[in-house]
Scaffold this motif. Structure first.
Motif, PDB file in Angstrom:
ATOM      1  N   HIS A 103      -1.543   6.858  20.484  1.00  0.00           N
ATOM      2  CA  HIS A 103      -1.251   6.613  19.079  1.00  0.00           C
ATOM      3  C   HIS A 103       0.055   5.821  19.024  1.00  0.00           C
ATOM      4  O   HIS A 103       0.876   5.910  19.933  1.00  0.00           O
ATOM      5  CB  HIS A 103      -1.024   7.932  18.319  1.00  0.00           C
ATOM      6  CG  HIS A 103      -2.189   8.860  18.315  1.00  0.00           C
ATOM      7  ND1 HIS A 103      -3.027   8.992  17.232  1.00  0.00           N
ATOM      8  CD2 HIS A 103      -2.650   9.723  19.246  1.00  0.00           C
ATOM      9  CE1 HIS A 103      -3.942   9.906  17.497  1.00  0.00           C
ATOM     10  NE2 HIS A 103      -3.734  10.381  18.717  1.00  0.00           N
ATOM     11  N   ALA A 104       0.286   5.094  17.945  1.00  0.00           N
ATOM     12  CA  ALA A 104       1.545   4.370  17.804  1.00  0.00           C
ATOM     13  C   ALA A 104       1.892   4.158  16.341  1.00  0.00           C
ATOM     14  O   ALA A 104       1.021   4.166  15.470  1.00  0.00           O
ATOM     15  CB  ALA A 104       1.485   3.028  18.523  1.00  0.00           C
ATOM     16  N   LEU A 146      -4.237   5.938  15.846  1.00  0.00           N
ATOM     17  CA  LEU A 146      -4.923   5.993  17.129  1.00  0.00           C
ATOM     18  C   LEU A 146      -5.285   4.579  17.544  1.00  0.00           C
ATOM     19  O   LEU A 146      -5.978   3.857  16.830  1.00  0.00           O
ATOM     20  CB  LEU A 146      -6.188   6.858  17.032  1.00  0.00           C
ATOM     21  CG  LEU A 146      -7.033   6.954  18.305  1.00  0.00           C
ATOM     22  CD1 LEU A 146      -6.242   7.574  19.449  1.00  0.00           C
ATOM     23  CD2 LEU A 146      -8.296   7.755  18.026  1.00  0.00           C
ATOM     24  N   GLU A 147      -4.783   4.148  18.699  1.00  0.00           N
ATOM     25  CA  GLU A 147      -5.038   2.795  19.194  1.00  0.00           C
ATOM     26  C   GLU A 147      -6.097   2.753  20.288  1.00  0.00           C
ATOM     27  O   GLU A 147      -6.689   1.714  20.520  1.00  0.00           O
ATOM     28  CB  GLU A 147      -3.742   2.164  19.719  1.00  0.00           C
ATOM     29  CG  GLU A 147      -2.732   1.899  18.638  1.00  0.00           C
ATOM     30  CD  GLU A 147      -1.541   1.116  19.123  1.00  0.00           C
ATOM     31  OE1 GLU A 147      -0.904   0.455  18.303  1.00  0.00           O
ATOM     32  OE2 GLU A 147      -1.224   1.156  20.336  1.00  0.00           O
ATOM     33  N   ALA A 165      -0.262  13.853  15.478  1.00  0.00           N
ATOM     34  CA  ALA A 165      -0.084  12.396  15.449  1.00  0.00           C
ATOM     35  C   ALA A 165      -0.518  11.818  14.110  1.00  0.00           C
ATOM     36  O   ALA A 165       0.195  11.002  13.508  1.00  0.00           O
ATOM     37  CB  ALA A 165      -0.862  11.755  16.595  1.00  0.00           C
ATOM     38  N   ALA A 166      -1.674  12.238  13.621  1.00  0.00           N
ATOM     39  CA  ALA A 166      -2.173  11.718  12.342  1.00  0.00           C
ATOM     40  C   ALA A 166      -1.260  12.110  11.191  1.00  0.00           C
ATOM     41  O   ALA A 166      -0.932  11.277  10.334  1.00  0.00           O
ATOM     42  CB  ALA A 166      -3.594  12.215  12.101  1.00  0.00           C
ATOM     43  N   GLU A 213      -6.838  18.758  20.544  1.00  0.00           N
ATOM     44  CA  GLU A 213      -7.108  18.386  19.154  1.00  0.00           C
ATOM     45  C   GLU A 213      -5.922  18.666  18.237  1.00  0.00           C
ATOM     46  O   GLU A 213      -5.695  17.942  17.269  1.00  0.00           O
ATOM     47  CB  GLU A 213      -8.366  19.097  18.662  1.00  0.00           C
ATOM     48  CG  GLU A 213      -9.610  18.633  19.390  1.00  0.00           C
ATOM     49  CD  GLU A 213     -10.859  19.401  18.991  1.00  0.00           C
ATOM     50  OE1 GLU A 213     -10.792  20.220  18.049  1.00  0.00           O
ATOM     51  OE2 GLU A 213     -11.900  19.177  19.632  1.00  0.00           O
ATOM     52  N   ALA A 214      -5.136  19.691  18.538  1.00  0.00           N
ATOM     53  CA  ALA A 214      -3.966  19.992  17.710  1.00  0.00           C
ATOM     54  C   ALA A 214      -2.966  18.848  17.772  1.00  0.00           C
ATOM     55  O   ALA A 214      -2.378  18.462  16.757  1.00  0.00           O
ATOM     56  CB  ALA A 214      -3.322  21.301  18.147  1.00  0.00           C
ATOM     57  N   SER A 215      -2.756  18.275  18.940  1.00  0.00           N
ATOM     58  CA  SER A 215      -1.828  17.151  19.057  1.00  0.00           C
ATOM     59  C   SER A 215      -2.362  15.913  18.356  1.00  0.00           C
ATOM     60  O   SER A 215      -1.589  15.111  17.828  1.00  0.00           O
ATOM     61  CB  SER A 215      -1.519  16.837  20.522  1.00  0.00           C
ATOM     62  OG  SER A 215      -0.461  17.647  20.974  1.00  0.00           O
TER      63      SER A 215
END
Length: 193
Positions: free
Chosen positions: A187-188, A167-168, A160-161, A154-156
């Motif tokens: 994610h991208a 999140l794809e 990312a956010a 969850e930390a990663s």
């Protein structure tokens, strides 16, 4: 064999320049790895939290010295590019950020990172990821950067956010960790996000 679409980044885009030092506006420095980083990296990899989310373990400083030499030479090969993330004032190692699985012709790479135990919870990973992303898009001309992490990490997902990665989807059973197969969030970011 000719390409049917334009090449996004030609060979030599990275290897034709020296690996840069990147600065954040808030006290981080992303710099090429140095041999003197060996003890700090070895210490970082003794942390059980590193073993939970990373497939590598460090058995000795000699082993880590080999990693750092590999990280330093990756730049010329244009497949991976690795930076030490350090405190700009003290040069204390806080983590690592990288572009992995680089495909220059398509302008695509994967962002990866880790932080030392002492740096966790201080925003180091999102700040370093944001700085590297900005450089990759604005200075080099990458088109798409991906970021993957175990769904259970969850930390990663928060990193990312915070770094603007959307999140794809979920890649099912896509990575083997010490406790078995993990689903991975993909994610991208693309140019213009």
């Amino acid at each position: 064999m000719p390409f049917t679409a334009s090449i996004v980044l030609p060979a030599g885009t990275l290897s034709g320049i020296a690996q840069p030092v990147l600065r954040t506006d808030d006290g981080l420095l992303l710099r090429p790895w140095r041999a003197e980083d060996v003890p700090a990296v070895y210490t970082a990899f003794q942390d059980p939290a590193m073993h939970q989310w990373h497939i590598r373990a460090a058995d000795s400083e000699e082993e880590v010295a080999g990693w750092i030499e590999e990280w330093r030479t990756n730049w010329a090969q244009e497949r991976n590019a690795q930076w030490a993330v350090v405190d700009a004032g003290t040069e204390d190692l806080l983590g690592r950020v990288a572009l992995r699985s680089i495909v220059l012709t398509e302008g695509v790479a994967e962002i990866a990172y880790w932080t030392t135990g002492a740096a966790r919870g201080r925003g180091v990973a999102p700040r370093a990821t944001t700085a590297l992303t900005r450089w990759a898009f604005d200075e080099i001309g990458f088109h798409r950067l991906e970021l993957m992490h175990a769904v259970a990490n969850e930390a990663s997902c928060r990193v990312a956010a915070k770094a603007g990665f959307t999140l794809e989807g979920t890649r099912r059973s896509a990575a083997l960790h010490q406790d078995g197969w993990h689903d991975m969030h993909l994610h991208a970011r693309v140019v213009g996000d």
